[in-house]
Design a protein around this motif. Structure first.
Motif, PDB file in Angstrom:
ATOM      1  N   VAL A   1       0.773  -1.303  -0.036  1.00  0.00           N
ATOM      2  CA  VAL A   1      -0.265   0.270   0.150  1.00  0.00           C
ATOM      3  C   VAL A   1       0.771   1.213  -0.058  1.00  0.00           C
ATOM      4  O   VAL A   1       0.258   2.333  -0.372  1.00  0.00           O
ATOM      5  CB  VAL A   1      -1.133  -0.049   1.263  1.00  0.00           C
ATOM      6  CG1 VAL A   1      -2.092  -1.071   1.241  1.00  0.00           C
ATOM      7  CG2 VAL A   1      -0.381   0.104   2.576  1.00  0.00           C
ATOM      8  N   ALA A   2       2.165   1.071   0.331  1.00  0.00           N
ATOM      9  CA  ALA A   2       3.051   2.345   0.423  1.00  0.00           C
ATOM     10  C   ALA A   2       2.844   3.346  -0.684  1.00  0.00           C
ATOM     11  O   ALA A   2       3.036   2.542  -1.784  1.00  0.00           O
ATOM     12  CB  ALA A   2       4.414   1.911   0.815  1.00  0.00           C
ATOM     13  N   GLY A   3       2.579   4.386  -0.675  1.00  0.00           N
ATOM     14  CA  GLY A   3       2.646   5.293  -1.915  1.00  0.00           C
ATOM     15  C   GLY A   3       1.412   5.285  -2.716  1.00  0.00           C
ATOM     16  O   GLY A   3       1.320   5.852  -3.890  1.00  0.00           O
ATOM     17  N   ARG A   4       0.504   4.433  -2.173  1.00  0.00           N
ATOM     18  CA  ARG A   4      -0.918   4.458  -3.208  1.00  0.00           C
ATOM     19  C   ARG A   4      -2.079   5.053  -2.243  1.00  0.00           C
ATOM     20  O   ARG A   4      -2.185   4.828  -1.006  1.00  0.00           O
ATOM     21  CB  ARG A   4      -1.071   2.887  -3.512  1.00  0.00           C
ATOM     22  CG  ARG A   4       0.009   2.455  -4.468  1.00  0.00           C
ATOM     23  CD  ARG A   4      -0.642   0.876  -4.874  1.00  0.00           C
ATOM     24  NE  ARG A   4       0.556   0.352  -5.762  1.00  0.00           N
ATOM     25  CZ  ARG A   4       0.370   0.583  -7.007  1.00  0.00           C
ATOM     26  NH1 ARG A   4      -0.794   1.028  -7.690  1.00  0.00           N
ATOM     27  NH2 ARG A   4       1.196  -0.158  -7.731  1.00  0.00           N
ATOM     28  N   ARG A   5      -3.174   5.356  -3.108  1.00  0.00           N
ATOM     29  CA  ARG A   5      -4.250   5.791  -2.480  1.00  0.00           C
ATOM     30  C   ARG A   5      -5.184   4.795  -2.063  1.00  0.00           C
ATOM     31  O   ARG A   5      -6.297   4.484  -2.689  1.00  0.00           O
ATOM     32  CB  ARG A   5      -4.998   6.740  -3.314  1.00  0.00           C
ATOM     33  CG  ARG A   5      -5.809   7.641  -2.609  1.00  0.00           C
ATOM     34  CD  ARG A   5      -6.524   8.750  -3.145  1.00  0.00           C
ATOM     35  NE  ARG A   5      -7.661   8.470  -4.349  1.00  0.00           N
ATOM     36  CZ  ARG A   5      -8.842   8.156  -3.990  1.00  0.00           C
ATOM     37  NH1 ARG A   5      -9.372   8.547  -2.856  1.00  0.00           N
ATOM     38  NH2 ARG A   5      -9.562   8.074  -5.089  1.00  0.00           N
ATOM     39  N   ILE A   6      -4.710   3.713  -1.139  1.00  0.00           N
ATOM     40  CA  ILE A   6      -5.513   2.603  -1.041  1.00  0.00           C
ATOM     41  C   ILE A   6      -5.839   2.730   0.463  1.00  0.00           C
ATOM     42  O   ILE A   6      -5.046   2.985   1.345  1.00  0.00           O
ATOM     43  CB  ILE A   6      -4.623   1.221  -1.334  1.00  0.00           C
ATOM     44  CG1 ILE A   6      -4.553   1.046  -2.551  1.00  0.00           C
ATOM     45  CG2 ILE A   6      -5.545   0.084  -0.688  1.00  0.00           C
ATOM     46  CD1 ILE A   6      -3.535   0.085  -2.905  1.00  0.00           C
TER      47      ILE A   6
END
Ligand code: GLN
Length: 391
Positions: free
Chosen positions: A197-202
């Motif tokens: 999930v790092a760096g994502r809009r999740i």
């Protein structure tokens, strides 16, 4: 009564969930009742909650605390939850803005999904997945992508998750300890999730209703333990599991302030608020008896051990559960039937009800396992094991 057969066709509902039937929990419990079978299917204890808790709820019921609670929940209960989360997971929450009381975890799951999923969004779930996730995602116009887990260890294949993630991924729904398999994540699962999930809009929706029911010295892997994951998380739990009161339907959602704001925007129009005297009673109990949730793992581990010991000479194979109050039993040594068929046959013929696991998969993987609930008095477990050993 309205005559449905003659209904004007223009009034026929275009269902958003046309292929969804009645939940397997209700189907199996109802079948058990009709057949007079021992019900180890739907997950609920056959014993009552702690006496002091019942007493406190009774007190509030009979002393005029029977009107609406604040929309976000009774303040004392939110404070008690924030204190518990701080003590257990070292996560500091503002009870005014980051803790919301809900009508069961089910409502919290609904509101969290509705808060972040828009039409066209994708949501990753791990099969076998608790039955409410996928229909609620669909109701928001979203689509679930399924990562199957397999016996005997039901580990998440994180490479498959990585392959499914894209710019359309909006939410990942986690569930540990896991219903229906009774497995639990370890620290490496958290590392893999973090990496993905790092760096994502999740966003993350953590279904942790069995947070206090973990065995053999394991540590519950709450997303609330990790600030970098919690900043994108809704962490959901339920008092029904912890206090043996599934019929009270009180749960809660902890989430950072912006997520909680959107969550509450929806919660206030789904149910507005939940049962007042029960919330007040829970607040008293939680503050007075924190040892209850601290000892719950040991309480259920003893029941798991008893049930497993009694099944040692049964025709089933199994790996003892790591958490929850469910035990999966593999029946492939003595039957080749589909799990849904065997669960019905055993209820009717052997008078013992269980839950088949295939309904929790998007595609039936053909595993030969049934789920049995061991949140039962010892005599009930002895009775159940005697039936199962005689098959
Ligand atoms: N969570 C419970 C189970 O797994 C059932 C809840 C329900 O009936 N919806 O059996």
């Amino acid at each position: 009564m309205a005559e449905c057969a003659g209904m004007n066709t223009s009034l026929k509902i275009a269902s958003k969930l046309p292929d969804v039937g009645t939940t397997i929990f209700t189907v199996m419990s109802e079948l058990a009742r009709r057949e007079g079978a021992l019900n180890l299917s739907q997950g609920f204890p056959d014993f009552d909650g702690p006496g002091y808790l019942l007493e406190r709820v009774q007190h509030y019921l009979t002393t005029g605390h029977n009107q609406y609670a604040p929309m976000m929940g009774v303040p004392a209960l939110r404070v008690a939850i924030a204190e518990k989360i701080a003590a257990l997971y070292d996560c500091r929450l503002d009870p005014d803005t980051e803790v919301t009381i809900t009508s069961g975890a089910t409502e919290a799951l609904f509101c969290a999904i509705a808060a972040v999923v828009n039409p066209g969004d994708e949501v990753i779930v791990f099969d076998p997945a608790y039955d409410s996730y996928q229909p609620v995602v669909r109701l928001q116009g979203g689509k679930t992508l399924h990562v199957p887990m397999h016996p005997p260890d039901y580990r998440v294949d994180w490479d498959s998750v990585r392959d499914l993630v894209s710019d359309r991924t909006r939410l990942i729904i986690t569930n540990t300890p896991h219903n229906p398999t009774g497995t639990a994540w370890d620290a490496s699962d958290i590392e893999s999730l973090r990496d993905i999930v790092a760096g994502r809009r999740i966003y993350l929706l953590a279904d942790e209703v069995y947070e206090h029911i973990v065995f053999d010295g394991r540590e519950h892997q709450s997303l609330a333990r990790h600030a970098d994951l919690f900043e994108r998380s809704f962490v959901v739990s339920s008092f029904g599991k912890t206090y043996h009161t599934t019929g009270w339907k009180i749960g809660y959602c902890c989430a950072p302030v912006e997520l909680s704001e959107e969550f509450r925007r929806i919660h206030q129009f789904v149910t507005f608020t939940s049962n007042t005297p029960v919330q007040l009673g829970l607040a008293d109990f939680l503050s007075a008896h924190p040892e209850h949730h601290l000892l719950l793992g040991a309480f259920y581990q003893r029941k798991r051990d008893l049930f497993c010991r009694l099944l040692a000479d049964s025709p089933f194979e199994f790996v003892p559960s790591a958490g929850t109050y469910f035990q999966l039993l593999d029946y492939s040594k003595f039957s080749n039937e589909r799990d849904s068929e065997l669960a019905v046959r055993l209820t009717k013929q052997a008078k013992i009800a269980s839950i088949p696991v295939s309904p929790f998969y998007r595609e039936d993987p053909g595993h030969r396992v049934l789920r049995f609930c061991f949140a039962k008095d010892d005599e009930t477990l002895e009775q159940g094991a005697a039936i199962l050993c005689g098959l």
